[in-house]
Enzyme design. Sequence first.
Site, PDB file in Angstrom:
ATOM      1  N   CYS A 331       0.836  -1.207   0.000  1.00 30.51           N
ATOM      2  CA  CYS A 331       0.000   0.000   0.000  1.00 30.51           C
ATOM      3  C   CYS A 331       0.874   1.261   0.000  1.00 30.51           C
ATOM      4  CB  CYS A 331      -0.971  -0.037   1.174  1.00 30.51           C
ATOM      5  SG  CYS A 331      -2.373   1.094   0.973  1.00 30.51           S
ATOM      6  N   HIS A 429      -3.631  -5.427   1.171  1.00 27.14           N
ATOM      7  CA  HIS A 429      -3.483  -5.769   2.586  1.00 27.14           C
ATOM      8  C   HIS A 429      -3.941  -7.217   2.789  1.00 27.14           C
ATOM      9  CE1 HIS A 429      -2.538  -1.725   3.919  1.00 27.14           C
ATOM     10  NE2 HIS A 429      -3.576  -1.259   3.235  1.00 27.14           N
TER      11      HIS A 429
END
Length: 491
Positions: A331, A429
């Site tokens: 991310c 994630h």
Amino acid sequence: MSARVLMVQGCTSDAGKSTLVAALCRWLHRHGVAVAPFKPQNMALNSAVTEDGGEIGRAQAVQAQAAGVPPHTDFNPVLLKPQSDIGAQVIVHGHAVGNMDARDYHAYKRVAMDAVLVSHARLVERYRAVVVEGAGSPAEINLRDRDIANMGYAEAVDCPVLLVADIDRGGVFAHLVGTLALLSPGERARVAGFVINRFRGDIALLQPGLDWLQRETGKPVLGVLPYLHGLHLEAEDALPRDAGRREDALLRVAVPALPRISNHTDFDALRAHPQLDVRLVGPGEAPPPCDLIVLPGSKATRADLAWLREQGWAEAIARHLRYGGKLIGICGGFQMLGRAVHDPLGIEGEPGSSTGLGWLAMETVLEPEKQLRRVRGRLALEQADVAGYEIHCGRSSGPALAVPACLLDGDRLDGAISADGQVLGTYLHGVFDQPAALQALLRWAGLREPAAVDVRALREASLERLADMVEAHLDTARLAQLLGVDRACAA
């Protein structure tokens, strides 16, 4: 019939509220009770994407797993994600409504309370029981005005409260009596009893104190919970700095503990792996020799990128790669691997651009609309199954993306792998949570025969241990009475 509501409040942060709520949810679910977790207001940088396409605190997603229900935005209607010491992104019913400093949010609390009560009303109509987690402590005098997280909520919905304290920290009786003393008479009357958490030793030596506490306050102690070692539950926000250290490990992993690190639960599977030594490296600590560096997510990507440079990580990463090490960015960490991160609208701070670490040929532009998705697919490495979620404001572009890290369902591509195969970036994630994906990534990082670790199964086993703990150490008859459920739960 509407659900009965029971709230768990703590004398301090990290007293065990999240864990106790998860324990009660699994205990009720085990006995066939339709139960929902609820946290009116959460402040955390660990979050999850719900099935209705919103964002909630990660602890509430774990509590939903404990309750046997899919995570929903109603379980955590107000989420605050800190971006600085005085400001946070405010998320209501799963979606960001803006960035606010502490004063602005205090004024906004009336609106936030309306959102809390809307979610509360939906939950009590849908479920048989609702177990609620407070935030911080109800005795924080400066936050009593317009409180939506503790007694303000409890008073608004007229529910009983359990007060939990951590004996492992010391001063447990002072915490309980002091907290009770700082409540109003009406709030004190709402406290149905105490739970003492994380006890080690001979309970007989504690009994005189328990007897004194009940005489002094007129409140029963509903149980003393033992200190449970080896639980695999995702943390609400606190960074577990020591977990995952193993001197005899076959693969060494280093993760910089960024000032605004988000979703560090991504590394739970790594910390649980018996062949890995996982080190979270804080400020002032030299980047250690290792086989794999993982750059985590961030709520302030450009500021954390500057911190990395100040701490010597840019040079350490270059040296690490020069000697054949592997590098993963997740991310915000993925965005840092590119040539630049642009924030023209000031999404995460002052508008501007930052030079990236330059290991992937791409650039990222931060945009107001947050990408929230639960995804499944395959890793480019070994075509291993992968699943997780995306939570990011940035859009990345550049030639590096032509070699993706993941091939997601719906013909979507994610992330990038460098031409030399040493650097991998992803927006996903939970990339380590599927056993096959974890093994593929560890083989890529240099571990020849990685053990299979299923972090979700470990979490399930931990939730079952928590339910066992409720039945062995708490007054389940009184809990069943408070929740208005079948007394079979107390058997």
